[in-house]
Design an enzyme around this catalytic site. Sequence first.
Site, PDB file in Angstrom:
ATOM      1  N   GLY A   8       0.822  -1.207   0.000  1.00 39.68           N
ATOM      2  CA  GLY A   8       0.000   0.000   0.000  1.00 39.68           C
ATOM      3  C   GLY A   8       0.852   1.251   0.000  1.00 39.68           C
ATOM      4  N   ALA A   9       0.629   2.115  -0.991  1.00 42.60           N
ATOM      5  CA  ALA A   9       1.432   3.328  -1.134  1.00 42.60           C
ATOM      6  C   ALA A   9       0.639   4.575  -0.784  1.00 42.60           C
ATOM      7  CB  ALA A   9       1.978   3.424  -2.559  1.00 42.60           C
ATOM      8  N   GLY A  10      -0.263   4.450   0.206  1.00 45.74           N
ATOM      9  CA  GLY A  10      -0.937   5.625   0.730  1.00 45.74           C
ATOM     10  C   GLY A  10      -0.005   6.398   1.654  1.00 45.74           C
ATOM     11  N   ILE A  12       0.445   6.453   4.992  1.00 42.92           N
ATOM     12  CA  ILE A  12       1.179   5.686   6.000  1.00 42.92           C
ATOM     13  C   ILE A  12       2.196   4.762   5.335  1.00 42.92           C
ATOM     14  CG2 ILE A  12       0.976   3.926   7.797  1.00 42.92           C
ATOM     15  CD1 ILE A  12       0.116   6.619   8.756  1.00 42.92           C
ATOM     16  N   ASN A 104      -6.798   1.416  10.911  1.00 43.90           N
ATOM     17  CA  ASN A 104      -7.554   2.141  11.921  1.00 43.90           C
ATOM     18  C   ASN A 104      -8.736   1.302  12.387  1.00 43.90           C
ATOM     19  OD1 ASN A 104      -6.120   4.623  12.055  1.00 43.90           O
ATOM     20  ND2 ASN A 104      -7.091   5.306  10.153  1.00 43.90           N
ATOM     21  N   LYS A 206      -6.644   4.765  20.881  1.00 45.86           N
ATOM     22  CA  LYS A 206      -6.529   5.425  19.580  1.00 45.86           C
ATOM     23  C   LYS A 206      -7.905   5.570  18.927  1.00 45.86           C
ATOM     24  CE  LYS A 206      -4.931   6.853  15.576  1.00 45.86           C
ATOM     25  NZ  LYS A 206      -4.318   5.915  14.632  1.00 45.86           N
ATOM     26  N   ASN A 210     -10.278   8.482  16.546  1.00 43.89           N
ATOM     27  CA  ASN A 210     -10.772   8.176  15.198  1.00 43.89           C
ATOM     28  C   ASN A 210     -12.296   8.209  15.158  1.00 43.89           C
ATOM     29  OD1 ASN A 210      -8.155   5.752  14.579  1.00 43.89           O
ATOM     30  ND2 ASN A 210      -8.279   7.866  13.896  1.00 43.89           N
ATOM     31  N   ASN A 214     -12.987  11.516  12.992  1.00 45.09           N
ATOM     32  CA  ASN A 214     -13.003  11.180  11.562  1.00 45.09           C
ATOM     33  C   ASN A 214     -14.383  11.371  10.931  1.00 45.09           C
ATOM     34  OD1 ASN A 214     -10.335  10.444  12.081  1.00 45.09           O
ATOM     35  ND2 ASN A 214     -10.417   8.737  10.653  1.00 45.09           N
ATOM     36  N   GLU A 287     -13.703   4.752   5.842  1.00 47.28           N
ATOM     37  CA  GLU A 287     -13.473   3.669   6.805  1.00 47.28           C
ATOM     38  C   GLU A 287     -14.598   3.606   7.854  1.00 47.28           C
ATOM     39  OE1 GLU A 287      -8.937   3.164   7.724  1.00 47.28           O
ATOM     40  OE2 GLU A 287      -9.388   5.294   7.636  1.00 47.28           O
TER      41      GLU A 287
END
Length: 332
Positions: A8-10, A12, A104, A206, A210, A214, A287
């Site tokens: 995954g190249a998002g 994060i 998440n 956490k 979120n 979010n 999400e």
Amino acid sequence: MRRIAIVGAGSIGCLLAARLTTTPAEVTLVARPRAAEAIGRDGITLATPLGRVSRVPIRVTDDALSAGRQDAVFLCVKAHALGGALDMLASLSGPETAVVPMVNGIPWWYPLGQPEPLGSYRLKSVDPDGTLWRAIPADRLVGSVAWVSVEGDGAGRIRHVDDQRFVFGDPLGRRTAAVEGVVELFSLAGFQARGSLDIRSDIWTKLWGNLAFNPLSALTGATMGALCVDPGTRTVARTLMEEARAVAERLGVRSAADIEARIAAAAAVGDFRTSMLQDMEAGRRLEIEAIVRAVAELGALAGVPTPTVETVAALVEMRARQRGGGPAGLAA
């Protein structure tokens, strides 16, 4: 850990690739073809919280099979995209490969080893047909919590806004070589990393943020700092946190975190666009399942009412449908 892959190249995934490349490990970023082409050509452009900008060359591929077996695979995709990454994971994995989902919300493995009625339960919101449960061996899982704020600006271009803390733990609460290896690797990269024997408590701490900020950011278009300052949205955020805490406590989780302190910490981040707001603006799927619906599902299982959580879930789902929808009216 000598060989690691990041799927995954998002935001994060790119942050991890750029920072972990500075360690002795051989790092491979696995990305979609268009992103792999751009990153292979230009590397990753990383802006730090101090404003420094660097370009980091990265080993990147769109063919997971060509990368071979890895010591660890970091799944840096959204929770709802994990099923689509299973073929890549299979290509990268051997019998000893550690699997680290960097997601998440409530992970699909949350019921693993827990007392009944949770222990035999499968979370329909995040793994509706049990695909993840069957496909990823429980004894190779490393749970994770990422305390980091990152914004993306196109393929391989990211801005690290705030924080760099990561928590890792075995879902069964054991001390394992896999957890120790991941903590050591992240520490070598300059991250603040620690192991936890109670990773579920860390997940809920956490998740408070979120869950609270979010969906509210996606509904209002406001940054995290603005949501914390406005009296109305601050009150809604606090109520969401209180409902989530009640669910967690009924499931046996005890957290030392304070809700007002958690809101204050979020406010300190300032004008940061949450990941859900970034996804809303970019037309990507939100999400909602892992961050919001899973809390309501666990509340129903535990007998804890979550009216505000369910209301916010319905509203943000409608907002996503109005924007334009894929499956279930949510953007693909």
